[in-house]
Design an enzyme around this catalytic site. Structure first.
Site, PDB file in Angstrom:
ATOM      1  N   HIS A 243       0.805  -1.224   0.000  1.00 21.47           N
ATOM      2  CA  HIS A 243       0.000   0.000   0.000  1.00 21.47           C
ATOM      3  C   HIS A 243       0.838   1.274   0.000  1.00 21.47           C
ATOM      4  O   HIS A 243       0.295   2.365  -0.199  1.00 21.47           O
ATOM      5  CB  HIS A 243      -0.998  -0.022   1.164  1.00 21.47           C
TER       6      HIS A 243
ATOM      7  N   ASP B 223      -3.753   2.877   7.973  1.00 23.55           N
ATOM      8  CA  ASP B 223      -2.533   3.335   7.286  1.00 23.55           C
ATOM      9  C   ASP B 223      -2.193   4.765   7.680  1.00 23.55           C
ATOM     10  O   ASP B 223      -1.707   5.556   6.875  1.00 23.55           O
ATOM     11  CB  ASP B 223      -2.660   3.167   5.763  1.00 23.55           C
TER      12      ASP B 223
ATOM     13  N   ASP C   7     -10.128  -0.293   3.279  1.00 22.71           N
ATOM     14  CA  ASP C   7      -8.999  -0.983   3.903  1.00 22.71           C
ATOM     15  C   ASP C   7      -9.425  -1.478   5.286  1.00 22.71           C
ATOM     16  O   ASP C   7     -10.212  -0.821   5.969  1.00 22.71           O
ATOM     17  CB  ASP C   7      -7.851   0.043   4.054  1.00 22.71           C
TER      18      ASP C   7
ATOM     19  N   ASP D 166      -7.481  -1.625  -0.891  1.00 18.12           N
ATOM     20  CA  ASP D 166      -6.616  -2.652  -0.299  1.00 18.12           C
ATOM     21  C   ASP D 166      -7.482  -3.905  -0.195  1.00 18.12           C
ATOM     22  O   ASP D 166      -8.554  -3.879   0.428  1.00 18.12           O
ATOM     23  CB  ASP D 166      -6.160  -2.160   1.090  1.00 18.12           C
TER      24      ASP D 166
ATOM     25  N   HIS E 171       3.843   0.618   4.590  1.00 16.27           N
ATOM     26  CA  HIS E 171       2.478   0.433   4.056  1.00 16.27           C
ATOM     27  C   HIS E 171       1.417   0.797   5.100  1.00 16.27           C
ATOM     28  O   HIS E 171       0.295   1.127   4.722  1.00 16.27           O
ATOM     29  CB  HIS E 171       2.257  -0.976   3.466  1.00 16.27           C
TER      30      HIS E 171
ATOM     31  N   ASP F 204      -7.331  -6.368   1.547  1.00 15.36           N
ATOM     32  CA  ASP F 204      -7.613  -6.871   2.896  1.00 15.36           C
ATOM     33  C   ASP F 204      -8.850  -6.210   3.505  1.00 15.36           C
ATOM     34  O   ASP F 204      -9.262  -6.544   4.616  1.00 15.36           O
ATOM     35  CB  ASP F 204      -6.390  -6.779   3.823  1.00 15.36           C
TER      36      ASP F 204
ATOM     37  N   GLU G 242      -1.970  -4.788  -2.361  1.00 20.65           N
ATOM     38  CA  GLU G 242      -1.810  -5.831  -1.340  1.00 20.65           C
ATOM     39  C   GLU G 242      -2.323  -7.206  -1.769  1.00 20.65           C
ATOM     40  O   GLU G 242      -2.591  -8.059  -0.918  1.00 20.65           O
ATOM     41  CB  GLU G 242      -2.429  -5.407   0.001  1.00 20.65           C
TER      42      GLU G 242
ATOM     43  N   HIS H 277      -7.273  -1.496   7.541  1.00 18.14           N
ATOM     44  CA  HIS H 277      -6.366  -0.694   8.368  1.00 18.14           C
ATOM     45  C   HIS H 277      -6.512   0.788   8.046  1.00 18.14           C
ATOM     46  O   HIS H 277      -7.026   1.159   6.989  1.00 18.14           O
ATOM     47  CB  HIS H 277      -4.917  -1.131   8.106  1.00 18.14           C
TER      48      HIS H 277
HETATM   49 MN   LIG Z   1      -3.617  -0.633   3.449  1.00 16.97          MN
END
Ligand SMILES: [Mn+2]
Length: 296
Positions: free
Chosen positions: A99, A125, A121, A223, A138, A225, A268, A123
């Site tokens: 990322h 980030d 995402d 992303d 990332h 994920d 990712e 997350h």
């Molecule tokens: Mn990310």
């Protein structure tokens, strides 16, 4: 949205130390990216990958921001490539890579422009070298773009045309305490998976689109994920409890309906951990939804 989509491969793994996401661009291309775009009526251009020296060719350097000089080098060139694509009237579609490539794509997309950013995402980030638990960049990409903390002194990483108030995180479920603080302190719109449970994806995405306003459109940072690992097993940092297949499509269909999508990235994807390339195939399907694919 333009008729031409320019595919830009950015096969990095600097943002996370070697794991396999540097093979993401190949896997995504192999999942029929070009034919899918052509079937939607776009003219896909694929000048190939940006050259990225293998992570082993670099010293990780400082422990709280590993490979930052290598990331600067890749992202500076990537920003130019994305800016050139837009200047040529094409929609850039960046294939990561980890990322951290978002630093290049958002800086390039926001050059001489005022844009919103939608960050799909698990997350945030939003770590900085001062708050990161891992030192992996990332997990700092959005903080770098917004110039938070130490990143105020790295102009190559800052997107001048992006205000924190015009950024929306959608579907987050794994935030560090420094990231929660950043969200509060900078007025970043953040919608968790609980918000999606409570209100449904349609209402959450409507609010995210409202926040991520930009005169010149939005950048969509996806992303993989973001999705539940049962749908997207081939990702760098899986987190249980993600959005479903249908929620993901619905969200991106709404983005396509409501917003001028200026640029997109798919990041990712990790083919080493994937199951018969299904995560890369999902990435291609979701890009098609973001670019306006309709059921009817
Ligand atoms: Mn990310």
């Amino acid at each position: 949205m333009t008729d031409t989509v320019r595919i830009v491969g950015a096969p990095t793994d600097y943002g996370a130390s070697r794991r396999g996401v540097d093979m993401g661009p190949s896997a995504i291309r192999y999942a029929d990216l070009e034919t899918t775009l052509a079937a939607l009526g776009f003219d896909p251009q694929d000048p190939g990958d940006r050259s990225v020296p293998a992570v082993e060719a670099h010293d990780p350097g400082r422990a709280d921001a590993k490979y930052l000089p290598a990331i600067e080098s890749v992202c500076t060139r990537l920003a130019d490539t994305v800016g050139d694509a837009l200047a040529a009237g094409a929609t850039p579609l960046v294939l990561g890579g980890d990322h951290s490539v978002a630093i290049g794509s958002v800086v390039g997309s926001a050059r001489d422009a005022d844009i919103g950013v939608l960050w799909f995402d698990a997350h945030g980030d939003l770590n900085t070298p001062a708050t990161t638990p891992s030192g992996n960049v990332h997990g700092m990409a959005l903080a770098a773009i917004l110039g938070l903390g130490e990143f105020a002194d790295t102009p190559w990483a800052n997107a001048a045309g992006v205000d924190p108030e015009n950024v929306a995180l959608v579907g987050v479920r794994d935030l560090d305490s420094g990231e929660r603080e950043a969200i509060r302190d900078h007025g970043i719109a953040a919608f968790s998976v609980s918000d999606i449970d409570d209100r449904g994806i349609t209402s959450v995405v409507a609010d995210a689109l409202d926040a991520a306003r930009g005169r010149d459109g939005v950048h969509v940072s996806l992303d993989l994920d973001w999705l539940d690992p049962t749908e997207a097993p081939g990702v760098g940092t899986p987190v249980r409890g993600g959005v479903t297949y249908r929620e993901a499509h619905s969200a991106l269909e709404r983005v396509a309906d409501a917003a001028a999508v200026r640029s997109i990235e798919l990041v990712e994807v990790n083919p080493i951990l994937d199951d018969h390339n299904r995560t890369a195939e999902l990435a291609v399907e979701l890009a098609a939804s973001a670019l306006g694919k309709r059921i009817l």
